[in-house]
Design a protein around this motif. Structure first.
Motif, PDB file in Angstrom:
ATOM      1  N   TYR A   2       5.875  -1.628   1.194  1.00 49.48           N
ATOM      2  CA  TYR A   2       4.778  -2.820   0.872  1.00 49.48           C
ATOM      3  C   TYR A   2       4.341  -3.431   2.156  1.00 49.48           C
ATOM      4  CZ  TYR A   2       6.281  -2.776  -3.985  1.00 49.48           C
ATOM      5  OH  TYR A   2       6.979  -2.124  -5.335  1.00 49.48           O
ATOM      6  N   PHE A   3       3.125  -3.320   2.394  1.00 45.40           N
ATOM      7  CA  PHE A   3       2.377  -3.695   3.678  1.00 45.40           C
ATOM      8  C   PHE A   3       1.421  -4.814   3.285  1.00 45.40           C
ATOM      9  CE2 PHE A   3       3.832   0.019   6.268  1.00 45.40           C
ATOM     10  CZ  PHE A   3       4.076   0.830   5.477  1.00 45.40           C
ATOM     11  N   CYS A   4       1.408  -5.615   4.458  1.00 45.95           N
ATOM     12  CA  CYS A   4       0.373  -6.630   4.327  1.00 45.95           C
ATOM     13  C   CYS A   4      -0.653  -5.999   5.263  1.00 45.95           C
ATOM     14  CB  CYS A   4       0.707  -8.064   4.547  1.00 45.95           C
ATOM     15  SG  CYS A   4       1.317  -8.179   6.157  1.00 45.95           S
ATOM     16  N   ALA A   5      -1.811  -6.537   5.068  1.00 45.56           N
ATOM     17  CA  ALA A   5      -3.162  -5.837   5.950  1.00 45.56           C
ATOM     18  C   ALA A   5      -4.032  -7.107   5.757  1.00 45.56           C
ATOM     19  CB  ALA A   5      -3.556  -4.694   5.499  1.00 45.56           C
ATOM     20  N   THR A   6      -4.757  -7.136   7.048  1.00 49.25           N
ATOM     21  CA  THR A   6      -5.915  -8.096   7.413  1.00 49.25           C
ATOM     22  C   THR A   6      -6.919  -7.233   7.726  1.00 49.25           C
ATOM     23  OG1 THR A   6      -5.281  -8.399   9.748  1.00 49.25           O
ATOM     24  CG2 THR A   6      -4.369  -9.886   8.074  1.00 49.25           C
ATOM     25  N   GLY A   7      -8.001  -7.825   7.381  1.00 49.85           N
ATOM     26  CA  GLY A   7      -9.438  -7.106   8.044  1.00 49.85           C
ATOM     27  C   GLY A   7      -9.944  -6.608   6.716  1.00 49.85           C
ATOM     28  N   GLY A   8     -11.181  -5.935   6.593  1.00 49.05           N
ATOM     29  CA  GLY A   8     -11.733  -5.307   5.656  1.00 49.05           C
ATOM     30  C   GLY A   8     -11.571  -3.750   5.723  1.00 49.05           C
ATOM     31  N   ALA A   9     -12.543  -3.198   4.748  1.00 57.27           N
ATOM     32  CA  ALA A   9     -12.599  -1.856   4.404  1.00 57.27           C
ATOM     33  C   ALA A   9     -12.984  -1.112   5.658  1.00 57.27           C
ATOM     34  CB  ALA A   9     -13.524  -1.411   3.148  1.00 57.27           C
ATOM     35  N   GLN A  10     -13.635  -1.776   6.679  1.00 58.49           N
ATOM     36  CA  GLN A  10     -14.148  -1.157   7.652  1.00 58.49           C
ATOM     37  C   GLN A  10     -12.899  -0.866   8.720  1.00 58.49           C
ATOM     38  OE1 GLN A  10     -16.910  -3.279  10.116  1.00 58.49           O
ATOM     39  NE2 GLN A  10     -16.460  -2.245  12.031  1.00 58.49           N
ATOM     40  N   LYS A  11     -11.698  -1.851   8.656  1.00 57.63           N
ATOM     41  CA  LYS A  11     -10.522  -1.583   9.416  1.00 57.63           C
ATOM     42  C   LYS A  11      -9.743  -2.655   8.872  1.00 57.63           C
ATOM     43  CE  LYS A  11      -8.436  -1.642  14.069  1.00 57.63           C
ATOM     44  NZ  LYS A  11      -8.560  -1.792  15.440  1.00 57.63           N
ATOM     45  N   LEU A  12      -8.492  -2.038   8.620  1.00 54.83           N
ATOM     46  CA  LEU A  12      -7.498  -2.694   8.114  1.00 54.83           C
ATOM     47  C   LEU A  12      -6.400  -2.783   9.365  1.00 54.83           C
ATOM     48  CD1 LEU A  12      -7.140  -1.487   4.499  1.00 54.83           C
ATOM     49  CD2 LEU A  12      -7.641  -3.959   5.163  1.00 54.83           C
ATOM     50  N   VAL A  13      -5.840  -3.678   9.505  1.00 55.33           N
ATOM     51  CA  VAL A  13      -4.459  -3.979  10.363  1.00 55.33           C
ATOM     52  C   VAL A  13      -3.264  -4.219   9.431  1.00 55.33           C
ATOM     53  CG1 VAL A  13      -3.657  -5.028  12.617  1.00 55.33           C
ATOM     54  CG2 VAL A  13      -6.171  -4.735  12.186  1.00 55.33           C
ATOM     55  N   PHE A  14      -2.470  -3.320   9.718  1.00 53.24           N
ATOM     56  CA  PHE A  14      -1.134  -3.589   8.726  1.00 53.24           C
ATOM     57  C   PHE A  14      -0.185  -4.003   9.395  1.00 53.24           C
ATOM     58  CE2 PHE A  14      -2.585  -1.225   5.167  1.00 53.24           C
ATOM     59  CZ  PHE A  14      -3.745  -0.302   5.564  1.00 53.24           C
ATOM     60  N   GLY A  15       0.898  -4.500   8.987  1.00 51.42           N
ATOM     61  CA  GLY A  15       2.065  -4.943   9.247  1.00 51.42           C
ATOM     62  C   GLY A  15       3.203  -3.708   9.294  1.00 51.42           C
ATOM     63  N   GLN A  16       4.306  -3.935   9.594  1.00 52.86           N
ATOM     64  CA  GLN A  16       5.213  -2.526   9.765  1.00 52.86           C
ATOM     65  C   GLN A  16       5.608  -2.396   8.511  1.00 52.86           C
ATOM     66  OE1 GLN A  16       5.906  -0.410  12.130  1.00 52.86           O
ATOM     67  NE2 GLN A  16       5.329  -1.658  13.903  1.00 52.86           N
ATOM     68  N   GLY A  17       5.595  -3.122   7.558  1.00 54.71           N
ATOM     69  CA  GLY A  17       6.151  -2.755   6.059  1.00 54.71           C
ATOM     70  C   GLY A  17       7.446  -3.303   5.773  1.00 54.71           C
ATOM     71  N   THR A  18       7.673  -3.665   4.525  1.00 52.02           N
ATOM     72  CA  THR A  18       9.095  -3.807   3.887  1.00 52.02           C
ATOM     73  C   THR A  18       9.344  -2.679   3.060  1.00 52.02           C
ATOM     74  OG1 THR A  18       8.827  -6.321   4.274  1.00 52.02           O
ATOM     75  CG2 THR A  18      10.497  -5.227   2.663  1.00 52.02           C
ATOM     76  N   ARG A  19      10.738  -2.117   3.344  1.00 50.76           N
ATOM     77  CA  ARG A  19      11.087  -0.848   2.455  1.00 50.76           C
ATOM     78  C   ARG A  19      11.809  -1.507   1.344  1.00 50.76           C
ATOM     79  NH1 ARG A  19       9.988   3.602   0.000  1.00 50.76           N
ATOM     80  NH2 ARG A  19      11.888   4.610  -0.905  1.00 50.76           N
ATOM     81  N   LEU A  20      11.512  -1.674   0.295  1.00 50.21           N
ATOM     82  CA  LEU A  20      12.080  -2.212  -1.067  1.00 50.21           C
ATOM     83  C   LEU A  20      12.887  -1.045  -1.745  1.00 50.21           C
ATOM     84  CD1 LEU A  20      12.789  -4.497  -3.088  1.00 50.21           C
ATOM     85  CD2 LEU A  20      10.583  -4.057  -3.917  1.00 50.21           C
ATOM     86  N   THR A  21      14.017  -1.173  -2.123  1.00 47.12           N
ATOM     87  CA  THR A  21      14.993  -0.380  -3.040  1.00 47.12           C
ATOM     88  C   THR A  21      15.492  -1.241  -4.223  1.00 47.12           C
ATOM     89  OG1 THR A  21      15.401   0.728  -1.209  1.00 47.12           O
ATOM     90  CG2 THR A  21      16.776   1.279  -3.144  1.00 47.12           C
ATOM     91  N   ILE A  22      15.007  -0.695  -5.291  1.00 47.02           N
ATOM     92  CA  ILE A  22      15.555  -1.371  -6.671  1.00 47.02           C
ATOM     93  C   ILE A  22      16.641  -0.312  -7.306  1.00 47.02           C
ATOM     94  CG2 ILE A  22      14.825  -2.237  -9.035  1.00 47.02           C
ATOM     95  CD1 ILE A  22      13.392  -3.574  -6.494  1.00 47.02           C
TER      96      ILE A  22
END
Lengths: 114, 109
Positions: B87-107
């Motif tokens: 799961y990633f958070c992202a800021t910005g818009g469709a022109q350019k998204l800047v992503f976090g490194q992400g969280t790997r979720l295991t259920i």
């Protein structure tokens, strides 16, 4: 079905052999972008396009070219691939509407350069 | 460039439990988005929260935004095996998204 289609999904090539990864969207989006995803570095933008014949560099454009001759297509060109371009590549598209900034992503192209 | 960081980097829980992931960002934003990525596949948009919103719900997803702390959280309630993904958070818009490194979720079943 609204989608972004990339081809190929997997590609193994040799250093220096020119290649093109195609990207096509059927949603009439103005924006299109290319990202690469690498472990520990996350997703980084390579190039983007705001509309036909309008392209600009992202954060990591070195070694890549793009073109936007038609609104639906945004190919990524590696003129002389090198091993450090081994990565997972994503094409994305979206609208210019500032109230709707969701991006739609293709399924990815896993590129290995040996 | 990375806009922010996500916490934790990896999370493993039992099916049915709730999962909470956090995201921090550095600059002022108009909105923040959350995306899901199944292993090696494309990112799928989950939810967008605007800078003037504090909380938003979509099905089993709940997103909060605290612009004073430059942080957001994603809560997935009653987790299912199919929620296993990054799961990633992202800021910005469709022109350019800047992503976090992400969280790997295991259920885990």
């Amino acid at each position: 079905e609204a989608q972004v289609t990339q081809n190929p999904r997997y590609l193994i090539t040799v250093t220096g052999k020119k290649l093109t990864v195609t990207c096509s969207q059927n949603m009439n989006h103005e924006y299109m972008s290319w990202y690469r995803q690498d472990p520990g570095l996350g997703l980084r933008q390579i190039y983007y396009s705001m509309n036909v014949e309008v392209t600009d560099k992202g954060d990591v454009p070195e070694g890549y070219k793009v073109s936007r001759k038609e609104k639906r297509n945004f190919p990524l060109i590696l003129e002389s691939p090198s091993p450090n371009q081994t990565s997972l590549y994503f094409c994305a598209s979206g609208m210019t509407d500032p109230s709707n900034t969701e991006a739609f992503f293709g399924q990815g192209t896993r590129l290995t350069v040996v | 460039s990375q806009q922010g960081e996500e916490d934790p980097q990896a999370l493993s829980i039992q099916e049915g439990e709730n999962a909470t992931m956090n995201c921090s960002y550095k600059t002022s934003i108009n909105n923040l988005q959350w995306y899901r990525q199944n292993s090696g596949r494309g990112l799928v948009h989950l939810i967008l929260i605007r800078s003037n919103e504090r909380e938003k719900h979509s099905g089993r997803l709940r997103v909060t935004l605290d612009t004073s702390k430059k942080s957001s959280s994603l809560l997935i309630t009653a987790s299912r095996a199919a929620d296993t993904a990054s799961y990633f958070c992202a800021t910005g818009g469709a022109q350019k998204l800047v992503f976090g490194q992400g969280t790997r979720l295991t259920i885990n079943p």
